[in-house]
Design a protein around this motif. Sequence first.
Motif, PDB file in Angstrom:
ATOM      1  N   GLU A  18      42.458  48.113   8.144  1.00  0.00           N
ATOM      2  CA  GLU A  18      43.882  48.021   7.788  1.00  0.00           C
ATOM      3  C   GLU A  18      44.144  48.584   6.394  1.00  0.00           C
ATOM      4  N   ARG A 213      48.479  51.547  13.015  1.00  0.00           N
ATOM      5  CA  ARG A 213      48.545  50.397  13.941  1.00  0.00           C
ATOM      6  C   ARG A 213      48.008  50.775  15.320  1.00  0.00           C
ATOM      7  N   ILE A 216      44.205  50.511  15.168  1.00  0.00           N
ATOM      8  CA  ILE A 216      43.751  49.113  15.188  1.00  0.00           C
ATOM      9  C   ILE A 216      43.901  48.527  16.589  1.00  0.00           C
ATOM     10  N   HIS A 219      41.198  49.826  18.780  1.00  0.00           N
ATOM     11  CA  HIS A 219      39.924  49.198  18.444  1.00  0.00           C
ATOM     12  C   HIS A 219      39.838  47.798  19.035  1.00  0.00           C
ATOM     13  N   ASP A 220      40.915  47.024  18.898  1.00  0.00           N
ATOM     14  CA  ASP A 220      40.929  45.672  19.464  1.00  0.00           C
ATOM     15  C   ASP A 220      40.796  45.721  20.985  1.00  0.00           C
TER      16      ASP A 220
END
Length: 352
Positions: A18, A213, A216, A219-220
């Motif tokens: 982040e 965003r 991320i 990735h999650d």
Amino acid sequence: MTFDEALGLATTGAAPAEAWLAPLLACGDDDAPRLYAAGDAARQAGVGSDVHLRGLIEFSSYCRKDCAYCGLRRTNRVAQRYRLDIDAIVATAREAEALGYRSVVLQSGEDVWFTPARLEAAIRDIKESTDLAIALSVGERDRETYQRWFDAGADRYLLRIETTDPALFAALHPDDDLAARMACLYALRDIGYQLGTGVMVGLPGQTPEMLARDVIWMHDLGAEMIGVGPFIPHPGTPLADAAGGTVEGTLRLVAVLRLVFPHAHLPATTAMGTLHPLGRERALEAGANVMMPNVTPTEIRPKYEIYPGKICLADDARHCRGCITGRIVGLGRTIGTDHGHVKRVKAEQEMD
Ligand code: 5AD
Ligand code: SF4
Ligand code: FES
């Protein structure tokens, strides 16, 4: 945060992504070469010098959706429509194997002529008559259908999220829903597919913070393949006059993705090669490790016009195979000789 601080955090893993994603994605032209070099080094350390090839079979240009950016959208009346029948899809896959491919991608618009049973028949036939790995890229279907195709032998699934920004997603997809798209990706992951997703770069109103965003979220999700390319405005769409994405903007994202996903499959996309003759090579030198040469029969290639100016429309599968080989070898890289499956054990060890 300065570029050097952000790059330092990114390459030492000293801070969560982040903190440094947006500064790197927004970096200036003077700094960008060092970001690309960091992506290239992370690629070498994470996945080595092999470039994995997937033969792309664009088997239907029919689509029930109306995505604002895409030339195949259903309300584009001048789009040319075709579909290969099951025998032709299987024959094309066999030709790809004969040319040395170990893996094919079956891609189409969202064409409901391809019922669960029809596409299953194609998957089974390819699996029985070849040693190819199969990726599907046919859009949103229900979980039962995804399960059925997985049981028939499909190995991977590619479904780009396009953007995770709710307002931008809604503006681009008049008949689609961000939560539903995400639910498709969760279902595909849970079924056990090797999971591919991705976004476009340079969508109207898209910012570096939005792209950060997106990274991320992917990735999650646990994405194992991430395909990114510049948005290229198509004259037959509402976004005909939009500015579109750039090679440089996309390279920043490729490099950043490689820093976040050391072991993922990152293609150097055709859209990069469309914007610049060496666009794909530049992606391979900023973190990418996959290419998807077209193996669609030459006669129908021009009809699969997602965006204008697509490369290789007059070329045949053999020519593209040779062309791609030359490009990869010319960069001092090697061609992957196995199926190029994602490495799950390593993927689980990735940083957060
Ligand atoms: N420019 C670039 N990429 C596009 N795609 C669709 N339309 C365009 C365009 N105009 C991408 C989408 C889709 C993939 C198959 O092609 O990201 O998921
Ligand atoms: Fe159809 Fe895919 Fe194009 Fe959207 S991006 S209009 S779903 S082919
Ligand atoms: Fe098709 Fe180069 S990849 S001609």
